[in-house]
Design an enzyme around this catalytic site. Structure first.
Site, PDB file in Angstrom:
ATOM      1  CE1 TYR A 280      24.873 -10.746  26.270  1.00  0.00           C
ATOM      2  CE2 TYR A 280      26.177  -9.873  28.080  1.00  0.00           C
ATOM      3  CZ  TYR A 280      25.038 -10.509  27.622  1.00  0.00           C
ATOM      4  OH  TYR A 280      24.076 -10.905  28.509  1.00  0.00           O
TER       5      TYR A 280
ATOM      6  CD  GLU B 202      21.821  -9.027  23.385  1.00  0.00           C
ATOM      7  OE1 GLU B 202      21.439  -7.965  22.864  1.00  0.00           O
ATOM      8  OE2 GLU B 202      21.539  -9.360  24.549  1.00  0.00           O
TER       9      GLU B 202
ATOM     10  CG  ASP C 207      14.148 -33.233  18.746  1.00  0.00           C
ATOM     11  OD1 ASP C 207      15.375 -33.421  18.601  1.00  0.00           O
ATOM     12  OD2 ASP C 207      13.634 -32.927  19.839  1.00  0.00           O
TER      13      ASP C 207
ATOM     14  CB  THR D 285      21.148 -32.231  21.596  1.00  0.00           C
ATOM     15  OG1 THR D 285      21.325 -33.591  21.211  1.00  0.00           O
ATOM     16  CG2 THR D 285      19.832 -32.088  22.338  1.00  0.00           C
TER      17      THR D 285
ATOM     18  CE  LYS E 231      20.245 -35.588  24.104  1.00  0.00           C
ATOM     19  NZ  LYS E 231      18.772 -35.549  24.019  1.00  0.00           N
TER      20      LYS E 231
ATOM     21  NE  ARG F 185      25.391 -31.206  29.089  1.00  0.00           N
ATOM     22  CZ  ARG F 185      24.788 -32.372  28.840  1.00  0.00           C
ATOM     23  NH1 ARG F 185      23.498 -32.431  28.590  1.00  0.00           N
ATOM     24  NH2 ARG F 185      25.470 -33.489  28.860  1.00  0.00           N
TER      25      ARG F 185
HETATM   26  C1  LIG Z   1      17.849 -34.752  24.531  1.00  0.00           C
HETATM   27  C2  LIG Z   1      16.679 -34.341  23.732  1.00  0.00           C
HETATM   28  C3  LIG Z   1      16.249 -33.003  23.656  1.00  0.00           C
HETATM   29  C4  LIG Z   1      16.637 -31.907  24.610  1.00  0.00           C
HETATM   30  O1  LIG Z   1      17.825 -31.533  24.849  1.00  0.00           O
HETATM   31  P1  LIG Z   1      18.249 -30.554  26.042  1.00  0.00           P
HETATM   32  O2  LIG Z   1      19.535 -30.036  25.513  1.00  0.00           O
HETATM   33  O3  LIG Z   1      18.356 -31.401  27.256  1.00  0.00           O
HETATM   34  O4  LIG Z   1      17.206 -29.487  26.160  1.00  0.00           O
HETATM   35  C5  LIG Z   1      15.255 -32.673  22.755  1.00  0.00           C
HETATM   36  N1  LIG Z   1      14.688 -33.604  21.995  1.00  0.00           N
HETATM   37  C6  LIG Z   1      15.034 -34.894  22.074  1.00  0.00           C
HETATM   38  C7  LIG Z   1      14.344 -35.877  21.193  1.00  0.00           C
HETATM   39  C8  LIG Z   1      16.035 -35.312  22.956  1.00  0.00           C
HETATM   40  O5  LIG Z   1      16.343 -36.608  23.048  1.00  0.00           O
END
Ligand SMILES: *Cc1c(COP(=O)(O)O)cnc(C)c1O
Length: 420
Positions: free
Chosen positions: A57, A59, A203, A229, A232, A238
């Site tokens: 932990y 926090e 994003d 994220t 990807k 993840r």
């Molecule tokens: C994949 C994705 C996310 C979200 O990711 P999670 O880890 O599945 O919550 C957010 N924004 C965009 C544009 C994405 O392609």
């Protein structure tokens, strides 16, 4: 094959879960992973993600924790932060978000109040559910206006963005997508945000690896917030990452903890540190370049078979195949199933102005990050396009699909998974 990264402790303690893990390892080895949002991490990332930090932990933040025994958590989190800042050339990075959605929620909590107006990309044109989908918290708590791509060229219609920004006066404009194959005009968005008094968030979940490698322009100089994220194109564990200008640092940090989350996943933060370290090396740029080369080659090969791609091709790691061109009776859902039987893993996807429902769709989304990690190159892309074409034009015929399945397996055997 491929049992090396599953420890024998698990085999002894829990043969049931061990067997499932073995089957998943084999599935990943034996199939072509073309889901644009997936990748195969390195053994080093996997080891860190499965490490003893899961016991801890922590926090709070480095130097300001609510628990004892956090000295090594501080070390690894500080390292992850430093590497993220260097990788994206950004003033502030918070490495604690558990996911991409939470990385976005941190911005909402830091910058918005319920009932505020936001402006984001239409879900059916490639946007993400965390950017204002009706049933998502973002759609329930904010007023959402959405821009889209133009019918003419299927690229983001900047005139519409400007018109909507003037009309709806959003507090936050969101850029970034899950299914958009072209380059983002960050400067154009910054101009619109400036003239409408909006904050700007990018994003970059899908294209973070390309940005880190300098192969897609960076929104960092022109946006108050950049979220992503890490799993990807970036090829880490993840999880999520929220970055911002220095003047937002305090608000972002307190939005993530204690605003949204309790204890950080220190094992995943350790794995992020490893992945960011990998992304800072020169080989990573070559890897990202190969993703682009492969995507172009796959797109060209598919078009040679007569398929129409949304916007006519791709500038990044993904493409959207329009099934109404050539296979008008085949839905994305059917195509996804047939291809899975053939060992080719893709996802159905809405295309702009789709006439079908989200559970059916008229499109497929295809991406090259994972097959590129396995070492596949432009030479393999026409082979993969041929597999896809044979599967779709067979109408799911069992014999034809089985034949493709065995050829897919042969191709997979020639390209090792990381760690094999
Ligand atoms: C994949 C994705 C996310 C979200 O990711 P999670 O880890 O599945 O919550 C957010 N924004 C965009 C544009 C994405 O392609």
């Amino acid at each position: 094959m491929a049992s090396s990264n599953v420890s024998s402790a698990l085999q002894k303690a829990d043969p049931d879960v061990f067997a499932i893990l073995q089957r998943e390892t084999k599935r990943q080895h034996d199939t072509l992973e073309l889901i644009a949002s997936e990748n195969h991490v390195s053994p080093a990332v996997l080891e860190a993600a499965g490490s003893v930090f899961t016991n801890k932990y922590a926090e709070g933040y480095p130097g300001k924790r609510y628990y004892g025994g956090c000295q090594h958590c501080d070390e690894v989190e500080s390292l992850a932060i430093d590497r993220a800042k260097k990788l994206f050339n950004v003033e502030h990075a918070n490495v604690q978000p558990h996911s991409g959605s939470q990385a976005n929620q941190a911005v909402f909590l830091a910058a918005l109040n319920p009932g505020d107006q936001i402006l984001s990309l239409n879900l059916n044109h490639g946007g993400h559910l965390s950017h204002g989908m009706k049933v998502n918290i973002s759609g329930k708590w904010f007023n959402v206006a959405q821009y889209g791509v133009s019918q003419k060229d299927e690229r983001i219609d900047m005139a519409e963005v400007r018109r909507q920004a003037r009309e709806t006066k959003p507090k936050l404009i969101i850029t970034g997508a899950s299914a958009y194959p072209r380059i983002w005009d960050w400067a154009g968005f910054a101009e619109i945000a400036e003239e409408s008094g909006a904050l700007l968030m990018a994003d970059v979940a899908h294209i973070a690896g390309l940005i880190a490698a300098g192969l897609h322009p960076s929104p960092v100089p022109t946006s108050q917030f950049v979220t992503t994220t890490t799993h990807k194109t970036l090829r880490g564990p993840r999880a999520g990452l929220t970055m911002c200008k220095g003047d937002w640092a305090k608000k972002i940090d307190s939005a993530i903890f204690p605003g949204l989350q309790g204890g950080p996943l220190m094992h995943i933060i350790a794995a992020k540190a490893v992945a960011f370290g990998e992304a800072l090396r020169p080989e990573f740029k070559q890897y990202q370049q190969q993703i682009l080369t492969n995507a172009k080659a796959l797109a060209e090969a598919l078009m040679k078979h007569g398929y129409r791609l949304v916007s006519g091709g791709t500038d990044n790691h993904l493409m959207l195949l329009d099934l109404t061109s050539g296979h008008a009776d085949v839905t994305g859902a059917m195509a996804e199933k047939w291809l899975e039987t053939a060992g080719i893993i893709v996802n159905k996807n809405m295309i702009p102005f789709d006439q079908r429902k989200p559970m059916e769709t008229s499109g497929l989304r295809l991406g090259t990050p994972a097959v590129t990690t396995r070492g596949m190159q432009a030479a393999q892309m026409p082979t993969i396009a041929g597999f896809i074409h044979r599967t779709l034009s067979s109408n799911g015929d069992t014999k034809a699909v089985e034949k493709v399945r065995s050829e897919v397996r042969e191709l997979c055997d020639q390209f090792k998974m990381p760690g094999e």
